[in-house]
Design an enzyme around this catalytic site. Sequence first.
Site, mmCIF file in Angstrom:
data_model
loop_
_atom_site.group_PDB
_atom_site.id
_atom_site.type_symbol
_atom_site.label_atom_id
_atom_site.label_comp_id
_atom_site.label_asym_id
_atom_site.label_seq_id
_atom_site.Cartn_x
_atom_site.Cartn_y
_atom_site.Cartn_z
ATOM 1 N N SER A 54 0.929 -1.113 -0.074
ATOM 2 C CA SER A 54 0.062 0.035 0.058
ATOM 3 C C SER A 54 0.947 1.197 0.228
ATOM 4 C CB SER A 54 -0.820 0.047 1.212
ATOM 5 O OG SER A 54 -1.460 1.104 1.396
ATOM 6 N N TYR A 82 -2.396 -0.095 9.871
ATOM 7 C CA TYR A 82 -2.350 -0.646 8.679
ATOM 8 C C TYR A 82 -1.191 -0.443 7.887
ATOM 9 C CZ TYR A 82 -3.922 -1.233 3.923
ATOM 10 O OH TYR A 82 -3.967 -1.450 2.368
#
Length: 322
Positions: free
Chosen positions: A128, A153
């Site tokens: 990501s 995350y």
Amino acid sequence: MTTLVTGAAGFIGFHLADRLMSRGERVVGIDNFNAYYDPQLKEDRVAELRRRHGELLTLHRIDFADHEALAAALKDHAFERIAHLGAQAGVRYSLENPRAYVQANVVGHLNLLEVARERQVPMVYASSSSVYGGNDKLPFSEEDRVDHPVSLYAATKKADELMSETYAHLYRIPLTGLRFFTVYGPWGRPDMAPWLFTEAILTGKPIKLFNNGDMRRDFTYIDDIIDGVVAALDHSSGAGARHRIYNIGNSRSEQLERFVQLIETACERPAVRQPLPMQPGDVRDTYADVSAIARDLGYAPRTSLDAGIPEFVRWYRAYKEL
């Protein structure tokens, strides 16, 4: 050719499975259909895949963080490569449910690395752009330091990259990590801005603009993302570095206000704007340097925000029968 695709009922996994099966390939899919967002959308994606491709799809409804369930599901399947796209998504949700992220994104990633090691097959996995944290050097390059994540995350995705580096070194497995930048498009997730803003505008509700709307994002249309994932899969067994990491973005950072204006135009009605402070774990800017994946894999994003947003709004209205 058969590919194991995790998160096959998810947004990117659905589109990847569709693309692979459109080429006549088979997909073994895994998804646990969790309730992070309405599972009916995942059911509808799977129904669409079965309508288009029939028996080319085999789907297992399991949690890949459960290594025993994973092993049992895969024991009778042969596959030549893995596309590990399943994860617990969402930066903001990780502030409230940290254990879900460690279980899915760290334990689950380890389990897929073990499958790749045992089968001796290459794996392409989803990282990501969030790993760049509050990096103020633009555009973001794979050479930038990514050791200051601003959300759990992001930390789990960086952990995935580190574990992959170790497995590639120890076991000589070809592994490729892809840092996705703000993916959007038809069949997208309802927790992401295109869906949230479109839904709010069409129902006359306010849209939340964090950091008072002073945000920029490298919005990347789903077809361009899938081009990059497929290119990585098709080159996953080739010569070169055993562990590679690439940005996949549109290589264009757009102001949030322009993004909103395009949705307003597509919806043919104005938005009610609600400016709010920056949320914890969020970042102001994202912007992908895609020169590495362009050089190595021929990646070239083709879809502008001006073209992609109307496509999403058209799909949303059809899906919601509006």
